[in-house]
Design a protein around this motif. Sequence first.
Motif, PDB file in Angstrom:
ATOM      1  N   LEU A 100       0.828  -1.207   0.000  1.00  0.00           N
ATOM      2  CA  LEU A 100       0.000   0.000   0.000  1.00  0.00           C
ATOM      3  C   LEU A 100       0.866   1.263   0.000  1.00  0.00           C
ATOM      4  CD1 LEU A 100      -2.788  -1.021   2.535  1.00  0.00           C
ATOM      5  CD2 LEU A 100      -3.090  -0.606   0.091  1.00  0.00           C
ATOM      6  N   LEU A 101       1.926   1.268   0.802  1.00  0.00           N
ATOM      7  CA  LEU A 101       2.727   2.482   0.932  1.00  0.00           C
ATOM      8  C   LEU A 101       3.596   2.739  -0.293  1.00  0.00           C
ATOM      9  CD1 LEU A 101       3.769   2.305   4.702  1.00  0.00           C
ATOM     10  CD2 LEU A 101       2.061   3.790   3.645  1.00  0.00           C
ATOM     11  N   LYS A 102       4.089   1.694  -0.943  1.00  0.00           N
ATOM     12  CA  LYS A 102       4.919   1.906  -2.123  1.00  0.00           C
ATOM     13  C   LYS A 102       4.097   2.373  -3.325  1.00  0.00           C
ATOM     14  CE  LYS A 102       8.987  -0.850  -1.071  1.00  0.00           C
ATOM     15  NZ  LYS A 102       9.889  -1.947  -1.466  1.00  0.00           N
ATOM     16  N   ARG A 103       2.777   2.193  -3.271  1.00  0.00           N
ATOM     17  CA  ARG A 103       1.907   2.693  -4.341  1.00  0.00           C
ATOM     18  C   ARG A 103       1.199   3.982  -3.940  1.00  0.00           C
ATOM     19  NH1 ARG A 103      -1.615  -2.500  -6.084  1.00  0.00           N
ATOM     20  NH2 ARG A 103      -2.347  -2.131  -3.964  1.00  0.00           N
ATOM     21  N   LEU A 104       1.517   4.486  -2.751  1.00  0.00           N
ATOM     22  CA  LEU A 104       0.833   5.671  -2.233  1.00  0.00           C
ATOM     23  C   LEU A 104       1.109   6.896  -3.110  1.00  0.00           C
ATOM     24  CD1 LEU A 104      -0.766   7.095   0.012  1.00  0.00           C
ATOM     25  CD2 LEU A 104       1.381   7.341   1.270  1.00  0.00           C
ATOM     26  N   ASN A 105       0.046   7.470  -3.671  1.00  0.00           N
ATOM     27  CA  ASN A 105       0.208   8.667  -4.495  1.00  0.00           C
ATOM     28  C   ASN A 105      -1.017   9.572  -4.461  1.00  0.00           C
ATOM     29  OD1 ASN A 105      -1.631   7.239  -6.017  1.00  0.00           O
ATOM     30  ND2 ASN A 105      -0.265   6.905  -7.770  1.00  0.00           N
ATOM     31  N   SER A 106      -1.905   9.349  -3.460  1.00  0.00           N
ATOM     32  CA  SER A 106      -3.131  10.152  -3.377  1.00  0.00           C
ATOM     33  C   SER A 106      -3.700  10.089  -1.958  1.00  0.00           C
ATOM     34  CB  SER A 106      -4.180   9.628  -4.364  1.00  0.00           C
ATOM     35  OG  SER A 106      -4.612   8.325  -3.988  1.00  0.00           O
ATOM     36  N   ILE A 107      -4.588  11.018  -1.670  1.00  0.00           N
ATOM     37  CA  ILE A 107      -5.297  10.984  -0.389  1.00  0.00           C
ATOM     38  C   ILE A 107      -6.090   9.696  -0.268  1.00  0.00           C
ATOM     39  CG2 ILE A 107      -7.131  12.050   0.970  1.00  0.00           C
ATOM     40  CD1 ILE A 107      -4.581  13.612   1.132  1.00  0.00           C
ATOM     41  N   ARG A 108      -6.675   9.263  -1.360  1.00  0.00           N
ATOM     42  CA  ARG A 108      -7.435   8.008  -1.332  1.00  0.00           C
ATOM     43  C   ARG A 108      -6.528   6.837  -0.962  1.00  0.00           C
ATOM     44  NH1 ARG A 108     -10.635   5.222   0.772  1.00  0.00           N
ATOM     45  NH2 ARG A 108     -11.469   3.407  -0.333  1.00  0.00           N
ATOM     46  N   GLY A 109      -5.287   6.887  -1.425  1.00  0.00           N
ATOM     47  CA  GLY A 109      -4.328   5.845  -1.055  1.00  0.00           C
ATOM     48  C   GLY A 109      -4.048   5.853   0.435  1.00  0.00           C
ATOM     49  N   LEU A 110      -3.954   7.055   1.023  1.00  0.00           N
ATOM     50  CA  LEU A 110      -3.783   7.157   2.474  1.00  0.00           C
ATOM     51  C   LEU A 110      -4.981   6.560   3.202  1.00  0.00           C
ATOM     52  CD1 LEU A 110      -2.314  10.727   3.112  1.00  0.00           C
ATOM     53  CD2 LEU A 110      -1.264   8.541   3.736  1.00  0.00           C
ATOM     54  N   GLU A 111      -6.159   6.797   2.688  1.00  0.00           N
ATOM     55  CA  GLU A 111      -7.368   6.269   3.317  1.00  0.00           C
ATOM     56  C   GLU A 111      -7.415   4.738   3.229  1.00  0.00           C
ATOM     57  OE1 GLU A 111     -10.287  10.135   2.536  1.00  0.00           O
ATOM     58  OE2 GLU A 111     -10.246   8.467   1.108  1.00  0.00           O
ATOM     59  N   ARG A 112      -6.938   4.184   2.118  1.00  0.00           N
ATOM     60  CA  ARG A 112      -6.888   2.720   2.000  1.00  0.00           C
ATOM     61  C   ARG A 112      -5.897   2.137   3.007  1.00  0.00           C
ATOM     62  NH1 ARG A 112      -7.671   3.720  -3.700  1.00  0.00           N
ATOM     63  NH2 ARG A 112      -5.419   3.892  -4.021  1.00  0.00           N
ATOM     64  N   TRP A 113      -4.760   2.813   3.172  1.00  0.00           N
ATOM     65  CA  TRP A 113      -3.771   2.379   4.171  1.00  0.00           C
ATOM     66  C   TRP A 113      -4.373   2.434   5.573  1.00  0.00           C
ATOM     67  CZ3 TRP A 113      -1.497   5.802   7.839  1.00  0.00           C
ATOM     68  CH2 TRP A 113      -0.435   5.262   8.573  1.00  0.00           C
ATOM     69  N   ARG A 114      -5.061   3.534   5.882  1.00  0.00           N
ATOM     70  CA  ARG A 114      -5.734   3.675   7.188  1.00  0.00           C
ATOM     71  C   ARG A 114      -6.751   2.563   7.391  1.00  0.00           C
ATOM     72  NH1 ARG A 114     -10.190   7.748   6.563  1.00  0.00           N
ATOM     73  NH2 ARG A 114     -10.921   5.878   5.453  1.00  0.00           N
ATOM     74  N   ASP A 115      -7.558   2.286   6.386  1.00  0.00           N
ATOM     75  CA  ASP A 115      -8.592   1.259   6.517  1.00  0.00           C
ATOM     76  C   ASP A 115      -7.988  -0.108   6.815  1.00  0.00           C
ATOM     77  OD1 ASP A 115     -10.491   3.175   5.998  1.00  0.00           O
ATOM     78  OD2 ASP A 115     -10.784   2.613   3.903  1.00  0.00           O
ATOM     79  N   ALA A 116      -6.878  -0.434   6.147  1.00  0.00           N
ATOM     80  CA  ALA A 116      -6.247  -1.743   6.354  1.00  0.00           C
ATOM     81  C   ALA A 116      -5.753  -1.886   7.796  1.00  0.00           C
ATOM     82  CB  ALA A 116      -5.089  -1.921   5.374  1.00  0.00           C
ATOM     83  N   ILE A 117      -5.149  -0.826   8.322  1.00  0.00           N
ATOM     84  CA  ILE A 117      -4.641  -0.873   9.696  1.00  0.00           C
ATOM     85  C   ILE A 117      -5.783  -0.955  10.701  1.00  0.00           C
ATOM     86  CG2 ILE A 117      -3.454   0.478  11.475  1.00  0.00           C
ATOM     87  CD1 ILE A 117      -1.553   1.462   9.368  1.00  0.00           C
ATOM     88  N   VAL A 118      -6.804  -0.128  10.515  1.00  0.00           N
ATOM     89  CA  VAL A 118      -7.931  -0.111  11.451  1.00  0.00           C
ATOM     90  C   VAL A 118      -8.668  -1.443  11.431  1.00  0.00           C
ATOM     91  CG1 VAL A 118     -10.159   0.954  11.970  1.00  0.00           C
ATOM     92  CG2 VAL A 118      -8.203   2.396  11.395  1.00  0.00           C
ATOM     93  N   GLN A 119      -8.862  -2.010  10.250  1.00  0.00           N
ATOM     94  CA  GLN A 119      -9.577  -3.289  10.145  1.00  0.00           C
ATOM     95  C   GLN A 119      -8.814  -4.401  10.859  1.00  0.00           C
ATOM     96  OE1 GLN A 119     -10.173  -3.802   5.936  1.00  0.00           O
ATOM     97  NE2 GLN A 119     -11.667  -2.137   5.822  1.00  0.00           N
ATOM     98  N   ARG A 120      -7.496  -4.421  10.696  1.00  0.00           N
ATOM     99  CA  ARG A 120      -6.706  -5.450  11.385  1.00  0.00           C
ATOM    100  C   ARG A 120      -6.781  -5.254  12.894  1.00  0.00           C
ATOM    101  NH1 ARG A 120      -2.819  -9.203  10.622  1.00  0.00           N
ATOM    102  NH2 ARG A 120      -1.241  -9.421  12.243  1.00  0.00           N
ATOM    103  N   ASN A 121      -6.732  -4.004  13.337  1.00  0.00           N
ATOM    104  CA  ASN A 121      -6.815  -3.718  14.767  1.00  0.00           C
ATOM    105  C   ASN A 121      -8.179  -4.096  15.322  1.00  0.00           C
ATOM    106  OD1 ASN A 121      -7.274  -1.378  17.098  1.00  0.00           O
ATOM    107  ND2 ASN A 121      -5.193  -2.196  17.027  1.00  0.00           N
TER     108      ASN A 121
END
Length: 208
Positions: free
Chosen positions: A85-106
């Motif tokens: 996720l982080l190596k493809r990060l290039n937008s706010i939406r990408g940040l939101e996808r990264w956030r969602d993955a972390i929150v869902q695992r937690n």
Amino acid sequence: MVEPERTARAPRRTARGEATRARILQAAVDLMTVKGVAATTLDEVRAASGTSKSQLYHHFDDKAALVQGVIDRQAEDVFARQEVLLKRLNSIRGLERWRDAIVQRNTLRNGAYGCPLGSMASELSDRNERARSALAVHFETWEGLIAQGLERMRAAGELRQDADPQRLAIGLIGALQGGYLLAQTQQDSTPMKVALDMAIDCIRAYQA
């Protein structure tokens, strides 16, 4: 004539040896995640991994060496989940996808146990300089992955030129670690999402 120094080579492990080492490490990770580093004994690790004392000491000289292995293993697991996720990060939406993955695992753990690296940093940083140094390197790597994504966003015109990717990455990691702690104490991942949302809102304020 002085002969050149010969560099000592680490002995090569067999596939069976690698499997034994991996089993010891996984047992140590599991125990230290739940009990903490200080409360976990080598005898417990040996029993949980089904290994003998000689096998354990063949792969790890002492508990300090085992702790270093656990730190590196936890870092590998964290980056394995996040690098894509982080190596493809290039937008706010990408940040939101990264956030969602972390929150869902937690959420799957109801916030229990906190961040794999953050929890060890909290316990070890003031007591074990070698561990603190290793953890600092891993956190720098984590921040670097985020900063590189934010730099890509700035280069593409997604963020204004006055945005500082490094400072924003540190702020995002700080929000994440605080979110882990709040989620752990409340056994609820909602505070983590709120903390990350606010950090992402700060980054969003720099949108071009």
